[in-house]
Design a protein around this motif. Sequence first.
Motif, PDB file in Angstrom:
ATOM      1  N   VAL A 279       0.859  -1.176   0.000  1.00  0.00           N
ATOM      2  CA  VAL A 279       0.000   0.000   0.000  1.00  0.00           C
ATOM      3  C   VAL A 279       0.900   1.232   0.000  1.00  0.00           C
ATOM      4  O   VAL A 279       2.044   1.181   0.467  1.00  0.00           O
ATOM      5  CB  VAL A 279      -0.929   0.002   1.243  1.00  0.00           C
ATOM      6  CG1 VAL A 279      -0.137   0.085   2.535  1.00  0.00           C
ATOM      7  CG2 VAL A 279      -1.975   1.117   1.175  1.00  0.00           C
ATOM      8  N   ALA A 280       0.384   2.324  -0.557  1.00  0.00           N
ATOM      9  CA  ALA A 280       1.091   3.608  -0.515  1.00  0.00           C
ATOM     10  C   ALA A 280       0.155   4.644   0.092  1.00  0.00           C
ATOM     11  O   ALA A 280      -1.064   4.595  -0.138  1.00  0.00           O
ATOM     12  CB  ALA A 280       1.520   4.037  -1.915  1.00  0.00           C
ATOM     13  N   ILE A 281       0.726   5.570   0.861  1.00  0.00           N
ATOM     14  CA  ILE A 281      -0.128   6.577   1.507  1.00  0.00           C
ATOM     15  C   ILE A 281       0.411   7.978   1.214  1.00  0.00           C
ATOM     16  O   ILE A 281       1.601   8.243   1.314  1.00  0.00           O
ATOM     17  CB  ILE A 281      -0.251   6.360   3.034  1.00  0.00           C
ATOM     18  CG1 ILE A 281       1.116   6.176   3.695  1.00  0.00           C
ATOM     19  CG2 ILE A 281      -1.135   5.186   3.333  1.00  0.00           C
ATOM     20  CD1 ILE A 281       1.018   6.031   5.205  1.00  0.00           C
ATOM     21  N   PHE A 282      -0.536   8.859   0.859  1.00  0.00           N
ATOM     22  CA  PHE A 282      -0.219  10.245   0.531  1.00  0.00           C
ATOM     23  C   PHE A 282      -1.235  11.177   1.206  1.00  0.00           C
ATOM     24  O   PHE A 282      -2.179  11.648   0.572  1.00  0.00           O
ATOM     25  CB  PHE A 282      -0.248  10.447  -0.992  1.00  0.00           C
ATOM     26  CG  PHE A 282       0.730   9.584  -1.736  1.00  0.00           C
ATOM     27  CD1 PHE A 282       2.065   9.953  -1.853  1.00  0.00           C
ATOM     28  CD2 PHE A 282       0.311   8.387  -2.313  1.00  0.00           C
ATOM     29  CE1 PHE A 282       2.973   9.151  -2.534  1.00  0.00           C
ATOM     30  CE2 PHE A 282       1.210   7.584  -2.996  1.00  0.00           C
ATOM     31  CZ  PHE A 282       2.549   7.959  -3.106  1.00  0.00           C
ATOM     32  N   LEU A 292       3.350  13.583  -8.590  1.00  0.00           N
ATOM     33  CA  LEU A 292       4.024  12.610  -9.460  1.00  0.00           C
ATOM     34  C   LEU A 292       4.226  11.256  -8.787  1.00  0.00           C
ATOM     35  O   LEU A 292       4.043  10.212  -9.415  1.00  0.00           O
ATOM     36  CB  LEU A 292       5.386  13.157  -9.896  1.00  0.00           C
ATOM     37  CG  LEU A 292       5.399  14.201 -11.010  1.00  0.00           C
ATOM     38  CD1 LEU A 292       6.836  14.630 -11.290  1.00  0.00           C
ATOM     39  CD2 LEU A 292       4.765  13.650 -12.272  1.00  0.00           C
ATOM     40  N   VAL A 293       4.615  11.264  -7.519  1.00  0.00           N
ATOM     41  CA  VAL A 293       4.895   9.986  -6.843  1.00  0.00           C
ATOM     42  C   VAL A 293       3.613   9.174  -6.702  1.00  0.00           C
ATOM     43  O   VAL A 293       3.611   7.956  -6.908  1.00  0.00           O
ATOM     44  CB  VAL A 293       5.546  10.229  -5.473  1.00  0.00           C
ATOM     45  CG1 VAL A 293       5.961   8.900  -4.853  1.00  0.00           C
ATOM     46  CG2 VAL A 293       6.748  11.143  -5.593  1.00  0.00           C
ATOM     47  N   ALA A 294       2.516   9.833  -6.377  1.00  0.00           N
ATOM     48  CA  ALA A 294       1.235   9.124  -6.282  1.00  0.00           C
ATOM     49  C   ALA A 294       0.828   8.552  -7.639  1.00  0.00           C
ATOM     50  O   ALA A 294       0.318   7.422  -7.722  1.00  0.00           O
ATOM     51  CB  ALA A 294       0.161  10.058  -5.751  1.00  0.00           C
ATOM     52  N   GLY A 301       0.021  -0.246  -9.854  1.00  0.00           N
ATOM     53  CA  GLY A 301      -1.000  -1.139  -9.317  1.00  0.00           C
ATOM     54  C   GLY A 301      -0.894  -1.345  -7.827  1.00  0.00           C
ATOM     55  O   GLY A 301      -1.393  -2.345  -7.294  1.00  0.00           O
ATOM     56  N   VAL A 302      -0.256  -0.407  -7.114  1.00  0.00           N
ATOM     57  CA  VAL A 302      -0.171  -0.469  -5.662  1.00  0.00           C
ATOM     58  C   VAL A 302      -1.354   0.311  -5.081  1.00  0.00           C
ATOM     59  O   VAL A 302      -1.557   1.470  -5.440  1.00  0.00           O
ATOM     60  CB  VAL A 302       1.151   0.146  -5.154  1.00  0.00           C
ATOM     61  CG1 VAL A 302       1.190   0.190  -3.632  1.00  0.00           C
ATOM     62  CG2 VAL A 302       2.338  -0.644  -5.701  1.00  0.00           C
ATOM     63  N   PRO A 303      -2.171  -0.286  -4.223  1.00  0.00           N
ATOM     64  CA  PRO A 303      -3.282   0.454  -3.607  1.00  0.00           C
ATOM     65  C   PRO A 303      -2.756   1.735  -2.966  1.00  0.00           C
ATOM     66  O   PRO A 303      -1.825   1.690  -2.148  1.00  0.00           O
ATOM     67  CB  PRO A 303      -3.826  -0.514  -2.561  1.00  0.00           C
ATOM     68  CG  PRO A 303      -3.431  -1.866  -3.065  1.00  0.00           C
ATOM     69  CD  PRO A 303      -2.110  -1.680  -3.740  1.00  0.00           C
ATOM     70  N   SER A 304      -3.330   2.868  -3.349  1.00  0.00           N
ATOM     71  CA  SER A 304      -2.785   4.161  -2.935  1.00  0.00           C
ATOM     72  C   SER A 304      -3.860   5.011  -2.274  1.00  0.00           C
ATOM     73  O   SER A 304      -4.931   5.231  -2.851  1.00  0.00           O
ATOM     74  CB  SER A 304      -2.205   4.899  -4.146  1.00  0.00           C
ATOM     75  OG  SER A 304      -1.197   4.117  -4.774  1.00  0.00           O
ATOM     76  N   GLY A 311      -4.676  19.160  -5.800  1.00  0.00           N
ATOM     77  CA  GLY A 311      -4.318  18.464  -7.037  1.00  0.00           C
ATOM     78  C   GLY A 311      -4.657  16.997  -7.071  1.00  0.00           C
ATOM     79  O   GLY A 311      -4.820  16.413  -8.151  1.00  0.00           O
ATOM     80  N   HIS A 312      -4.764  16.360  -5.906  1.00  0.00           N
ATOM     81  CA  HIS A 312      -5.159  14.948  -5.876  1.00  0.00           C
ATOM     82  C   HIS A 312      -6.531  14.716  -6.503  1.00  0.00           C
ATOM     83  O   HIS A 312      -6.829  13.609  -6.963  1.00  0.00           O
ATOM     84  CB  HIS A 312      -5.179  14.436  -4.440  1.00  0.00           C
ATOM     85  CG  HIS A 312      -3.840  14.058  -3.900  1.00  0.00           C
ATOM     86  ND1 HIS A 312      -3.620  13.774  -2.567  1.00  0.00           N
ATOM     87  CD2 HIS A 312      -2.629  13.895  -4.506  1.00  0.00           C
ATOM     88  CE1 HIS A 312      -2.356  13.469  -2.378  1.00  0.00           C
ATOM     89  NE2 HIS A 312      -1.733  13.535  -3.546  1.00  0.00           N
ATOM     90  N   MET A 313      -7.364  15.753  -6.518  1.00  0.00           N
ATOM     91  CA  MET A 313      -8.725  15.569  -7.036  1.00  0.00           C
ATOM     92  C   MET A 313      -8.735  15.265  -8.531  1.00  0.00           C
ATOM     93  O   MET A 313      -9.686  14.674  -9.031  1.00  0.00           O
ATOM     94  CB  MET A 313      -9.575  16.806  -6.736  1.00  0.00           C
ATOM     95  CG  MET A 313      -9.756  17.096  -5.246  1.00  0.00           C
ATOM     96  SD  MET A 313     -10.303  15.666  -4.268  1.00  0.00           S
ATOM     97  CE  MET A 313     -11.877  15.303  -5.049  1.00  0.00           C
ATOM     98  N   ASP A 314      -7.683  15.635  -9.252  1.00  0.00           N
ATOM     99  CA  ASP A 314      -7.614  15.273 -10.670  1.00  0.00           C
ATOM    100  C   ASP A 314      -7.543  13.763 -10.841  1.00  0.00           C
ATOM    101  O   ASP A 314      -7.958  13.231 -11.871  1.00  0.00           O
ATOM    102  CB  ASP A 314      -6.400  15.927 -11.328  1.00  0.00           C
ATOM    103  CG  ASP A 314      -6.644  17.382 -11.684  1.00  0.00           C
ATOM    104  OD1 ASP A 314      -7.513  17.648 -12.511  1.00  0.00           O
ATOM    105  OD2 ASP A 314      -5.980  18.257 -11.100  1.00  0.00           O
ATOM    106  N   LEU A 315      -7.004  13.069  -9.856  1.00  0.00           N
ATOM    107  CA  LEU A 315      -6.965  11.607  -9.881  1.00  0.00           C
ATOM    108  C   LEU A 315      -8.239  11.014  -9.294  1.00  0.00           C
ATOM    109  O   LEU A 315      -8.864  10.138  -9.896  1.00  0.00           O
ATOM    110  CB  LEU A 315      -5.742  11.114  -9.107  1.00  0.00           C
ATOM    111  CG  LEU A 315      -4.390  11.584  -9.646  1.00  0.00           C
ATOM    112  CD1 LEU A 315      -3.268  11.241  -8.673  1.00  0.00           C
ATOM    113  CD2 LEU A 315      -4.114  10.982 -11.015  1.00  0.00           C
TER     114      LEU A 315
END
Length: 400
Positions: A279-282, A292-294, A301-304, A311-315
Amino acid sequence: MNPHVGIAWQIGSTFGWGVYGTQLALGLTRRGRLPTLLESPGPLTLDALEAVRLKPAMDFRPRLIELIQKQGEGPIVCQFPVLHARGNNAELQFGRLSPRTRGTANHACIFFERTTFSPDAISQLNGFDSVIAGSAWNGAYLRGLGVCNVVDIVQGVDASRFFPAPRRRLLGDRFAIYSGGKIEYRKGQDLVAAAFRAFRQRHDDAVLVTSWHNAWPRAEGVRQIMASRVFDGSELLDGEGRIDVLRWLSLNGVPGGSVIALPEIPNALLPPVIRECDVAIFPNRCEGGTNLVAMETLALGVPSLLSANTGHMDLLDRQIGFALGDQSAVPEAASNPDYDVWGESSVEEIIERLEAVYQKRDAFREVARAHARLMEDLSWTRQIDRLMDHLDIAPLKPGH
């Protein structure tokens, strides 16, 4: 047609603006153009073919330096379009020659986290032929300030390197949590540390893998995280003023051996490392771009887990990633409007999300693989082509 296109900031492989510039340069070569690098490259790791593609740009640099030196301290006039890097309050980013440089067209690429812009900064931005905002919220905010010719074009991810693949199981059966980005208050490593300390008390097989290198230990963001109300940051710097992540975490109750602090790693070498993680956490408090790292952990394919702000809202609006939806105002917002849009993720929600992934790893990985497929539309190749199309930088035919 003049084949040159200027990039007025430093390219490189170990920092965000550098990676962006490198991908721009490679994208220009795909169109038969010559990326003209007004600044000396930073640390740069290229594969053999990338080196071949950028060799003409590197070979041209001595001639370019000679031409610039002839200008003395006067304006640098280019007979080709130039891209410029800007940040908070339209400040320069890794490009000392940019203010003196003018091309046949001039475009600003901007990523900002502070929302105060002086009248002079707005005037500067309106002096560009266009302003390329790195996120939808950056673009909307600039248009609200009266900045003209703003277009939203987010960054990309190297889909040729960042994609799902089998893991090597180098961490055995340990539950590996990845956290990347230079350590500073905005990136929220204090929230990561607080959540991991509590989570590790439940699960002694958990390991935190950090990629937190920060070349600017005296920067404001480091001072801010040292004053964090969430996790004591007073011991982040050692006696010589250097960041010491392992010492900091250990002094704050994170068990030794439960953290792997990675050294600075070139962007292209990160995929096999991050793939080992579960898992990755931001929990970033603010992102001017999409982070970029997220984007890279998502493409792998790592659960993030992404903080649902800026800016995260674009994803997240594309249904990519798992949202940390509990966002409160940061304490600084009470006295400083620069922080109005920042969000403070809940440590408790981070822990709950980590627990959910821990208990249902296969299910989360299956969803994460779907997220990775969606990330294909945000490859650097596609995003740079979109940028080039906006700039009307047409491909040159062979022989030009």
